[in-house]
Motif scaffolding. Sequence first.
Motif, PDB file in Angstrom:
ATOM      1  N   PRO A  99       0.807  -1.216   0.000  1.00 62.87           N
ATOM      2  CA  PRO A  99       0.000   0.000   0.000  1.00 62.87           C
ATOM      3  C   PRO A  99       0.848   1.278   0.000  1.00 62.87           C
ATOM      4  CG  PRO A  99      -0.823  -1.556   1.613  1.00 62.87           C
ATOM      5  CD  PRO A  99       0.493  -2.083   1.145  1.00 62.87           C
ATOM      6  N   MET A 100       0.201   2.364  -0.402  1.00 59.81           N
ATOM      7  CA  MET A 100       0.822   3.670  -0.344  1.00 59.81           C
ATOM      8  C   MET A 100       1.185   3.985   1.106  1.00 59.81           C
ATOM      9  SD  MET A 100      -1.573   3.261  -2.789  1.00 59.81           S
ATOM     10  CE  MET A 100      -3.147   3.900  -2.232  1.00 59.81           C
ATOM     11  N   VAL A 156       3.342 -16.818 -12.808  1.00 61.05           N
ATOM     12  CA  VAL A 156       3.601 -16.282 -11.476  1.00 61.05           C
ATOM     13  C   VAL A 156       2.522 -16.783 -10.527  1.00 61.05           C
ATOM     14  CG1 VAL A 156       3.835 -14.189 -10.102  1.00 61.05           C
ATOM     15  CG2 VAL A 156       4.675 -14.223 -12.463  1.00 61.05           C
ATOM     16  N   PRO A 157       2.894 -17.431  -9.446  1.00 65.02           N
ATOM     17  CA  PRO A 157       1.871 -17.898  -8.499  1.00 65.02           C
ATOM     18  C   PRO A 157       1.053 -16.726  -7.956  1.00 65.02           C
ATOM     19  CG  PRO A 157       4.034 -18.849  -8.000  1.00 65.02           C
ATOM     20  CD  PRO A 157       4.260 -17.775  -9.023  1.00 65.02           C
ATOM     21  N   GLU A 158      -0.198 -16.988  -7.677  1.00 62.51           N
ATOM     22  CA  GLU A 158      -1.056 -15.955  -7.100  1.00 62.51           C
ATOM     23  C   GLU A 158      -0.576 -15.628  -5.692  1.00 62.51           C
ATOM     24  OE1 GLU A 158      -3.978 -13.125  -7.274  1.00 62.51           O
ATOM     25  OE2 GLU A 158      -3.345 -14.498  -8.864  1.00 62.51           O
ATOM     26  N   PRO A 159      -0.306 -14.352  -5.389  1.00 62.77           N
ATOM     27  CA  PRO A 159       0.152 -14.001  -4.033  1.00 62.77           C
ATOM     28  C   PRO A 159      -0.883 -14.378  -2.981  1.00 62.77           C
ATOM     29  CG  PRO A 159       0.502 -12.182  -5.572  1.00 62.77           C
ATOM     30  CD  PRO A 159      -0.354 -13.185  -6.279  1.00 62.77           C
ATOM     31  N   GLY A 160      -0.389 -14.651  -1.781  1.00 62.99           N
ATOM     32  CA  GLY A 160      -1.286 -15.037  -0.703  1.00 62.99           C
ATOM     33  C   GLY A 160      -2.010 -13.865  -0.070  1.00 62.99           C
ATOM     34  N   GLY A 161      -1.621 -12.650  -0.421  1.00 65.27           N
ATOM     35  CA  GLY A 161      -2.271 -11.471   0.149  1.00 65.27           C
ATOM     36  C   GLY A 161      -1.623 -10.207  -0.358  1.00 65.27           C
ATOM     37  N   TYR A 162      -1.884  -9.132   0.329  1.00 64.54           N
ATOM     38  CA  TYR A 162      -1.387  -7.807  -0.030  1.00 64.54           C
ATOM     39  C   TYR A 162      -1.068  -7.091   1.267  1.00 64.54           C
ATOM     40  CZ  TYR A 162      -1.611  -3.029  -2.033  1.00 64.54           C
ATOM     41  OH  TYR A 162      -1.350  -1.742  -2.430  1.00 64.54           O
ATOM     42  N   PRO A 163       0.210  -6.690   1.474  1.00 59.82           N
ATOM     43  CA  PRO A 163       1.375  -6.635   0.588  1.00 59.82           C
ATOM     44  C   PRO A 163       1.907  -8.028   0.205  1.00 59.82           C
ATOM     45  CG  PRO A 163       1.656  -5.237   2.536  1.00 59.82           C
ATOM     46  CD  PRO A 163       0.500  -6.126   2.804  1.00 59.82           C
ATOM     47  N   SER A 209      -0.182  -5.527   6.533  1.00 56.35           N
ATOM     48  CA  SER A 209       0.213  -4.138   6.311  1.00 56.35           C
ATOM     49  C   SER A 209       0.505  -3.491   7.658  1.00 56.35           C
ATOM     50  CB  SER A 209      -0.898  -3.380   5.588  1.00 56.35           C
ATOM     51  OG  SER A 209      -0.557  -2.020   5.424  1.00 56.35           O
ATOM     52  N   TRP A 210       1.220  -2.394   7.635  1.00 54.10           N
ATOM     53  CA  TRP A 210       1.619  -1.744   8.883  1.00 54.10           C
ATOM     54  C   TRP A 210       0.440  -1.115   9.601  1.00 54.10           C
ATOM     55  CZ3 TRP A 210       1.486   3.562  10.171  1.00 54.10           C
ATOM     56  CH2 TRP A 210       1.076   4.416   9.142  1.00 54.10           C
ATOM     57  N   GLY A 224      -4.182   7.585  -2.124  1.00 55.45           N
ATOM     58  CA  GLY A 224      -3.060   7.338  -1.224  1.00 55.45           C
ATOM     59  C   GLY A 224      -2.503   8.584  -0.561  1.00 55.45           C
ATOM     60  N   ARG A 225      -2.899   9.774  -1.029  1.00 58.37           N
ATOM     61  CA  ARG A 225      -2.491  11.019  -0.367  1.00 58.37           C
ATOM     62  C   ARG A 225      -3.460  11.374   0.770  1.00 58.37           C
ATOM     63  NH1 ARG A 225       1.673   9.645  -2.368  1.00 58.37           N
ATOM     64  NH2 ARG A 225       0.579   8.145  -3.658  1.00 58.37           N
ATOM     65  N   LEU A 226      -4.448  10.555   0.991  1.00 62.14           N
ATOM     66  CA  LEU A 226      -5.541  10.862   1.918  1.00 62.14           C
ATOM     67  C   LEU A 226      -5.332  10.114   3.229  1.00 62.14           C
ATOM     68  CD1 LEU A 226      -8.312  12.367   1.916  1.00 62.14           C
ATOM     69  CD2 LEU A 226      -9.334  10.257   1.054  1.00 62.14           C
ATOM     70  N   HIS A 227      -5.371  10.838   4.363  1.00 61.00           N
ATOM     71  CA  HIS A 227      -5.179  10.226   5.694  1.00 61.00           C
ATOM     72  C   HIS A 227      -3.950   9.325   5.667  1.00 61.00           C
ATOM     73  CE1 HIS A 227      -9.214  11.070   7.788  1.00 61.00           C
ATOM     74  NE2 HIS A 227      -9.143  11.860   6.726  1.00 61.00           N
ATOM     75  N   ARG A 228      -2.856   9.855   5.173  1.00 59.30           N
ATOM     76  CA  ARG A 228      -1.655   9.066   4.889  1.00 59.30           C
ATOM     77  C   ARG A 228      -0.788   8.827   6.123  1.00 59.30           C
ATOM     78  NH1 ARG A 228       1.283   8.078   0.107  1.00 59.30           N
ATOM     79  NH2 ARG A 228       3.547   7.947   0.340  1.00 59.30           N
TER      80      ARG A 228
END
Length: 980
Positions: free
Chosen positions: A316-317, A555-562, A585-586, A716-720
């Motif tokens: 993510p941004m 390419v294998p499908e990623p298990g998630g995001y990130p 994500s953080w 991604g510039r919103l509530h960053r």
Amino acid sequence: MVDHEVSIVAVMAAMGLSSVTVGRVSRLWGKSAARNGGRTHLLLGHLLDTAAVAGVMWDRYLSVAFRRRLDEVSGGRGKLWFMWVCGIHDCGKACPAFQAMDAVEAAPVLASGLVWGRLPTDRRKKWRHDVAGAALLKPRLIAEWGSEESAGWVWPLVAGHHGAFPSVRGLQPPHREVQGKGVGWEEAQRAVVDVFTRAVGFEDLAGVRPVGALRKAEQLALSGLIVMADWIASDSSQFPGLAEAAFVSLAGSRDRAEAAWGRLGLRGGWQGLPLPDDRLGPLTGRLGVSPRASQRELLERAWSMPVPGLQVVEAPMGEGKTKAALAAAEVLAARFGFDGVFVAMPSQATSDPMYEQVLQWVRSFDPELDSQVALLHGRRRFNAWWRAIWEGKPRPDDDRSACGHGTGQGVGFGDEDYGAIDEDADYGLQPAEPSAGCVLGAGADGPAHWFLGNKRGLLTAFAVGTIDHLLHAATRTRHVMLRFAGLAGKVVVIDEVHAADIYMRQFLVEALRWLGQAGVPVVLLSATLPPAQRQLYVDAYLSGVLGVADVREVVPEPGGYPCVTVAYGLGGRAVVETSREAVPSWRGSVPVALSWLPDVDPAGVRVADAVWECVAEGGVALVVVNQVARAQGIFEALRERGLGGDVHLLHARLCAAHRADRTAECLRLMGPEAGSDRPHRMVVVATQLAEQSFDVDADVLVTDLAPTDLLLQRIGRLHRHSGTRRAGVHRVPRVLVTGVEAGRDGVPEFLWASRAIYGTWSLLRAAALVTEAAGPLAAADARSVPLETAGGWSIPADVPGLVARAYGDEAVCPEGWREADVWRQWQARELKRMDEAGKYLLCRPREWAFPTLEGLHYAGSRAATEEELDAVVRDGESTVEVVIVRRVPGGYRTVDGTWLGVHGEVDDDEVTDWLMGGTLRLPSSLTEAARTGLRPLPGWSGRPWLQYLPALVLEQEGATLLGKQRVSYDGDLGLVVERQ
């Protein structure tokens, strides 16, 4: 054993050459007095100078990885072999076509008995010495090496040292006389090769034979290093001419090369980076980061890859991808022997803050390395940190001189040709002229200004610049090998990789192929990468690794995001791995409220009304629109409503100084370090400059509709930033989507500018996805939708799914939007753009697996200048950069009012700075009129930075006519263009 201390005459005597041959070889010239500072330089002297420079480059510049490869192919004699292949480049000057080019220099050659008949005068039939060298060397290599394969990849290195690789058919001289006929010429040509070979340290030419072959991409990098050595050794101020063979020796050339290297301030990067003691140390210690899960994942992949490869990072941004990429670059460089980093950004605006981040990072290895960090874009002069280091100006953080570097003088045009300019001109080729900003180096403790010359920026150990510089290295243009040589020793990081459209992607794919074959580690970063693009980039890199034209490694499908995907070659097979489990994500996902704000009025009055309501009780709003004129209109409307100094305007038609100042101000007030400086109320009206890599935090976003991935980037510039204080009304991040309205049967209609930039298909699918969250466009009015009931997306959780749907094969638009018809039109347009890009790609697809560089430049590029090359890789019309001046009674003033003179005279660096602050790039609609009607002011003649820069002269009423358009510059609005 050869005694390197003896003169070349003694070497020839020890070889048993006849006195006649010695006399003839001793008269062959390599640099004429007329073009070499008034002193003739013998051919053998220049060959040895170049070899000596190569020796210094081996010790102080080449990466450990490339030295290792040269050792492998030369049987452990890498340095000696590198010196030989660099020095032999100009052996073709031992032919009548070259020796006859200067009548004064030709006289002693003729007197020695080397004569020629009538030579062709038609420039098209001239016999260039680069091709002549390959023609005389190729048969000898085949005969004495006993291997056509070995000779086949070495002779193009000689033939291509002036920037283009001919086909083998091009080695046939147009006229027998130009190459030299008769026993005398044959003996002299043979002796030049043999004497140089012996003087360098080999017993004979047979002893030079390599035991293996470099891959084609490695050959391209080696070719660039040969050009680099040649250009350095051709600097007459560093290598004064030697007209007597008795004074020519390898020892003397070594002394000259060592001294020149020091005076020019040249150096490499890490030169063998030790492995970090702590696996997380590159993040925690050097960058001061408390590692997030996604950052740990990337770093662990860098530690675990068995060979250099490709890493695709999707997160993510605001996740910290860039810092994680720098940490991974350190690990990859230390493990595999790379010497520096190139960070490619989508735009000039995003390059500046990244340059400052990389600068601080590089200093953590060695404070003196900061003078080896280059910023590669045309407006770097206005970056305070770049100026502090490269021009010796005061640092941005204090008033002291910058490390004692430099002289404080403005950097200007160099007068040296570095071995290519005059000779190229003699053959009717476009000169490889030094660009603005090229002067001699500032010494061992200062920056190497030599690297600022045209086409050399990537040769700097550490560089940050626009992605264009990477794409240029994938174009079939002269001296492309210099650009690629600069990449081959580095770890390459490409940020915001999704920003490349289908045209630019052709060059990016080509670059990834070459980087993969050269074994260069590459890290791709994106928050919004479509799965098809991830697959495309993996396949391209593996195509290079495996040396085949087409690769499809699922390419294998990623298990998630990130997630992190890695690709590399091992034992002749491709390996692709991805994050099989979700990497947290953080921060958790948050709902973002979406509402429609229908409006396609270029003036944007309705948008201004909505923004005013959003910040009436306070708050920070970011408005991102797709057209400069629309941004200007909204800005003016907001000022009329009383916002005054609370509203800021940022777009590409601001002059350089104003744009830099406003960007810095926005980052100060809305950036991660704003703190108490964050205003109670603020509005930034911007174009796509604020779309990505713009680290600001807004409470509310008003945005023209854009393709889904770019719309998400704007969100991604919103509530960053965490911990930002917000008014209660802005507790939930909110997006108002405008630039669109409902047309007949509810089908969206878009701003003309949006359609022209992005195409209808991607906008239509974006509108469909927003409709699913915000409701039908026809019934929408953002001001009538309560925040609590507004639909929305969960960010970042919804990002990968939205991007995948936006660019997938499944229909997403409601019935009646005629999505299939729009897609067919879009597909036809995209295929046409792909074909157009193919005309400029470095290698034709069917020739990708060819093992040598022979015939690489099968046709030239129409791009002759850097500006035209930018247009080539960006699929845009070429544009013109100008500097704005105002005509006043008695002379001229800068855009900010500084007095120039009757003819625009500039008498010191400070005035030059003020004047250069008025530079901007005109829109493409004004290019033809600008090229026809604009010229530098008379007072700029001979002035660095200015002598080739057109002036846009605003008359005393504040405007001028350019073609059929009235052009003016307003201190608040920027460039204003009005059709008459």
